[in-house]
Enzyme design. Structure first.
Site, PDB file in Angstrom:
ATOM      1  N   ALA A  97     -16.619  -7.920  -9.564  1.00 10.46           N
ATOM      2  CA  ALA A  97     -15.539  -7.293 -10.341  1.00 10.46           C
ATOM      3  C   ALA A  97     -15.485  -7.836 -11.770  1.00 10.46           C
ATOM      4  O   ALA A  97     -15.285  -7.075 -12.719  1.00 10.46           O
ATOM      5  CB  ALA A  97     -14.208  -7.521  -9.633  1.00 10.46           C
ATOM      6  N   CYS A 153      -2.677 -14.049  -3.691  1.00 10.75           N
ATOM      7  CA  CYS A 153      -2.376 -14.513  -2.330  1.00 10.75           C
ATOM      8  C   CYS A 153      -2.534 -16.037  -2.253  1.00 10.75           C
ATOM      9  O   CYS A 153      -2.592 -16.590  -1.160  1.00 10.75           O
ATOM     10  CB  CYS A 153      -3.269 -13.815  -1.310  1.00 10.75           C
ATOM     11  SG  CYS A 153      -5.020 -14.154  -1.517  1.00 10.75           S
ATOM     12  N   ARG A 200       0.840  -1.207   0.000  1.00 16.10           N
ATOM     13  CA  ARG A 200       0.000   0.000   0.000  1.00 16.10           C
ATOM     14  C   ARG A 200       0.871   1.252   0.000  1.00 16.10           C
ATOM     15  O   ARG A 200       0.529   2.253  -0.640  1.00 16.10           O
ATOM     16  CB  ARG A 200      -0.981  -0.035   1.178  1.00 16.10           C
ATOM     17  CG  ARG A 200      -2.143  -1.008   0.897  1.00 16.10           C
ATOM     18  CD  ARG A 200      -3.242  -0.920   1.954  1.00 16.10           C
ATOM     19  NE  ARG A 200      -2.835  -1.568   3.188  1.00 16.10           N
ATOM     20  CZ  ARG A 200      -3.309  -2.743   3.619  1.00 16.10           C
ATOM     21  NH1 ARG A 200      -4.220  -3.397   2.925  1.00 16.10           N
ATOM     22  NH2 ARG A 200      -2.887  -3.251   4.751  1.00 16.10           N
TER      23      ARG A 200
HETATM   24  N1  SAH Z   1      -7.188  -5.030  -1.016  1.00 16.55           N
HETATM   25  C1  SAH Z   1      -7.820  -5.274   0.263  1.00 16.55           C
HETATM   26  C2  SAH Z   1      -8.000  -6.745   0.559  1.00 16.55           C
HETATM   27  C3  SAH Z   1      -8.763  -7.500  -0.495  1.00 16.55           C
HETATM   28  S1  SAH Z   1      -9.338  -9.072   0.008  1.00 16.55           S
HETATM   29  C4  SAH Z   1      -7.041  -4.558   1.352  1.00 16.55           C
HETATM   30  O1  SAH Z   1      -5.962  -4.031   1.079  1.00 16.55           O
HETATM   31  O2  SAH Z   1      -7.513  -4.528   2.481  1.00 16.55           O
HETATM   32  C5  SAH Z   1     -10.351  -9.511  -1.355  1.00 16.55           C
HETATM   33  C6  SAH Z   1     -11.690  -8.781  -1.409  1.00 16.55           C
HETATM   34  O3  SAH Z   1     -12.335  -9.159  -2.624  1.00 16.55           O
HETATM   35  C7  SAH Z   1     -12.650  -9.117  -0.300  1.00 16.55           C
HETATM   36  O4  SAH Z   1     -13.028  -7.937   0.349  1.00 16.55           O
HETATM   37  C8  SAH Z   1     -13.870  -9.752  -1.001  1.00 16.55           C
HETATM   38  O5  SAH Z   1     -15.106  -9.386  -0.416  1.00 16.55           O
HETATM   39  C9  SAH Z   1     -13.745  -9.186  -2.390  1.00 16.55           C
HETATM   40  N2  SAH Z   1     -14.324  -9.991  -3.468  1.00 16.55           N
HETATM   41  C10 SAH Z   1     -14.328 -11.334  -3.602  1.00 16.55           C
HETATM   42  N3  SAH Z   1     -14.870 -11.700  -4.771  1.00 16.55           N
HETATM   43  C11 SAH Z   1     -15.242 -10.554  -5.421  1.00 16.55           C
HETATM   44  C12 SAH Z   1     -15.831 -10.270  -6.676  1.00 16.55           C
HETATM   45  N4  SAH Z   1     -16.158 -11.257  -7.518  1.00 16.55           N
HETATM   46  N5  SAH Z   1     -16.037  -8.983  -7.018  1.00 16.55           N
HETATM   47  C13 SAH Z   1     -15.703  -7.984  -6.160  1.00 16.55           C
HETATM   48  N6  SAH Z   1     -15.130  -8.198  -4.960  1.00 16.55           N
HETATM   49  C14 SAH Z   1     -14.904  -9.461  -4.579  1.00 16.55           C
END
Ligand code: SAH
Length: 397
Positions: free
Chosen positions: A281, A341, A213
């Site tokens: 997404a 991850c 970040r």
């Molecule tokens: N970047 C974040 C962590 C991401 S964890 C940070 O820095 O804190 C992954 C995230 O993707 C989760 O919040 C989950 O709810 C979301 N997610 C999972 N599948 C998804 C999808 N198909 N479309 C959008 N978001 C999704």
């Protein structure tokens, strides 16, 4: 009391233990002498009868034994575990200035405490007890954690699916000391964040991305940023602090997104500089292509697509697709900061997947940086599985 037990390995299956890899898979076990219960300490011996170490027995898991120590004579008791906890805690740096704590204190196998994760937010500890070994020693570990940190409270988030594979019930709630508030405030790279330790993912926050970040903050000035898989907004808030023109948080979870929105206000950013979009997404990126939307920096931090080896091909297709869709939204000269991850996806293969996505998108990509988990998530060199998070910073033509 059960009798002290011994795990005898099949011929040739002692190699990984000799290299200090801390897992014994069920397929490596020839026989068990004695009647160990889940979590009991067992001595592991090679086919030639040579003792190799002592570990915790997990009768329901594919990982049948997790090694506490490669010294077969090591007594596993509260004092030994307290020593492991103290060492792990002592290894972590303190927060910057007056910032509240926001650090992983115990990174499981990598800190000599297989199956135990502990994160510290302010004066509160949040633990995930993920294997039979630490479950057996739970209360001693809680004593040691509170003593080593002086923290006010300890909350448990042992509600991860891996508990089921271990044959352990999922459990979450107050564990010790003062009750943890619903939201604990932390500060990361100058950004104020609220951690939802009860309802949030994992222990409430993805501390492993702290350094990434900061990298994004340094790249964001003047850019239109898409924070895809935003959770509570971490990368987007870093980008706003780094001077991004505008941030779009895209996230499927309404609760996480509400917190991302609140974080924008908490940090005093102008309301017009960010938006929150609740959507899938994969679908929304395609829709935005059709609408001709463009971004100058896209962060892709999806959930783990590969939970086990059989998910590898499907997971790889998922990574390929999401990276392809993101690349199609990048303005000329735009940056893609993309992560996986999934521990089972090796860094080289991940890079190849992103390269293939670039080819399909018809975009030349330069790799400008590689990112990994923050330094409070160390990797034991004899346990490469500890390095699960990989990131690539790429510049498109
Ligand atoms: N970047 C974040 C962590 C991401 S964890 C940070 O820095 O804190 C992954 C995230 O993707 C989760 O919040 C989950 O709810 C979301 N997610 C999972 N599948 C998804 C999808 N198909 N479309 C959008 N978001 C999704």
């Amino acid at each position: 009391m059960s009798t002290p037990a011994t795990i005898h390995l099949k011929p040739g299956r002692d190699k990984s233990l000799r290299r200090w890899h801390p897992w014994v898979f069920s397929g490596a076990v020839a026989r068990v002498t004695g009647t160990p219960n889940a979590g009991d300490s067992v001595t592991v011996v090679g086919a030639n009868g040579v003792p190799l170490g002592v570990g915790a027995y997990s009768p329901h898991s594919q990982i049948r034994v997790r090694l506490w120590s490669f010294d077969p004579h090591q007594e596993i008791d509260a004092a030994f575990l307290a020593g492991q906890v103290e060492r792990a805690v002592a290894r972590r740096g303190a927060p910057v200035g007056d910032d509240p704590w926001a650090r992983r204190l115990v990174h499981a196998e990598n800190d000599g405490l297989p199956g135990l994760i502990v994160d510290r937010y302010g004066d509160h500890l949040v633990a995930q007890v993920l294997a039979a070994g630490p479950e057996r020693w739970k209360e001693d570990l809680a004593d040691a954690l509170l003593a080593a940190t002086g923290c006010a409270g300890l909350h448990e988030r042992s509600d991860a699916d891996v508990r089921i594979k271990e044959g352990l019930p999922v459990r979450a709630g107050h564990w010790r000391g003062r009750e943890t508030p619903d939201l604990v405030e932390i500060r990361e790279n100058g950004v104020r964040l609220l951690v939802d330790v009860r309802q949030g993912h994992k222990t409430g926050f993805y501390l492993d991305q702290r350094e990434a970040r900061a990298t994004v903050a340094a790249l964001a000035a003047g850019r239109r940023v898409l924070n895809c898989f935003a959770y509570t907004g971490g990368f987007g808030l870093a980008a706003l602090r780094g001077g991004a023109e505008h941030v779009t948080h895209l996230e499927a979870s309404a609760g996480a997104l509400a917190l991302a929105d609140r974080h924008g206000e908490l940090n005093g950013f102008d309301r017009g500089r960010w938006e929150c979009v609740e959507a899938d997404a994969f679908a929304r990126l395609r829709q935005w292509q059709q609408e001709g939307r463009r971004f100058d920096l896209v962060v892709l931090d999806p959930p783990k697509f590969i939970e086990s080896r059989q998910h590898l091909p499907r997971g790889c297709r998922g990574y390929k697709d999401i990276n392809l869709q993101a690349l199609k939204l990048l303005a000329p000269g735009g940056l893609l900061v993309t992560f996986s991850c999934s521990g089972l996806l090796e860094a080289d293969l991940f890079q190849k997947i992103v390269a293939d996505a670039a080819l399909d998108a018809g975009r030349q990509l330069q790799l400008v940086d590689r990112l990994g988990q923050a330094d409070d998530h160390p990797v034991l060199m004899s346990f490469p599985e500890g390095a699960y998070l990989k990131g690539l910073v790429c510049r498109a033509d």
